[in-house]
Design an enzyme around this catalytic site. Sequence first.
Site: not given
Ligand code: NAP
Length: 340
Positions: A43, A133, A245, A318
Amino acid sequence: MAKKLWNIAMVGATGAVGTQMIECLEEREFPVGKIKYLASSRSAGEILEFHGKPIMVEELTHDSFDGIDIALFSAGGERSREFCPSAVKAGAVCIDNSSAWRMDADVPLVVPEVNAHAIADYTKKGIIANPNCSTIQMVVALKPLHDYTQIERIVVSTYQAVSGTGRKAIDELRVQVGELLNGRPANNEVYPYQIAFNCLPQIDSFCENGYTKEEMKMVNETRKIMEADIRVTATTVRVPVFYGHSESINIETEKEITVEKAMELIAAAPGCELVDEVGEGIYPMPIDAAGQDLVQVGRIRKDESIANGLNLWVVADNIRKGAATNAVQIAEILIRDYLK
Ligand code: NAP
């Protein structure tokens, strides 16, 4: 005197949590000086906005944190493990949404309504962990009851939205629903089985004890945040809901809490909203909880099978309170009480 402004790095700016954290900073008028959007090379070069101004996404590297005061991480555990130390070395405090640092004894695990005082321990490693979450919404709802009388045991079953798995999972549910309604087969890549019109009693991988990692996070994180030796058992289930959730929670307490008292405590508790008028058919639901920050609590009733027990139904967004809002609340306390 002009209000101090803080330089922020948003690691995972393009993700489900990252984009919501950007929105939360804007909505809550966080005093931002410079803001840097970081993601993978996929990205890099994309343009996102902050308060209407274009900001280009940059590739995350170890040199990304020069001049940054607070680094908000939501790019998965691997990135947090690898890059939080670089951010701290550059002088930033990290607030991490992944599970990488949550159970580290030198990293505070914080839900501001429950244990804001723990933020003080950020000095040990320069990192503050944002809980899972499902754990966040449960402890926000249970804290006022635990302050009234010790909670001894929690039995929780969750009904978790696909947005908890990130952007790709939201797309997977949307596409599967469309395909199935058009009589075509549903492909799955994110989840092990079709999620549309289905429920999956598996979130994350299985541990040796037969529980999933998500279930064990609820057990261990709850005890760390509540600073109490509570017995917790969890069953976590993914359901075909986009945002919000839901949790069915059963608690056993030291002294009795009447339903009326529990309602009074929840109604007065920070971060909670009592949504419980069963005579009118009113109770919390994901379609109402999504898009706002309160943890909604309802269906409060006595567990008639034990001496001191209650059942509750708890729903929250969440991505907001379960991740982004909680992280930004932590940052607000950090700049108010600790960073100068
Ligand atoms: P997501 O929508 O899949 O987004 C992932 C993000 O990480 C994107 O910005 C992606 O960038 C970036 N990323 C992935 N690989 C990378 C790399 N090698 N170097 C730099 N950036 C990278 O996931 P999400 O739901 O936002 O979750 C992100 C984190 O928050 C996870 O650790 C998850 O466990 C945690 N979390 C999520 C929730 C939830 O409800 N979703 C709640 C609590 C915690 P690109 O656009 O470049 O791929």
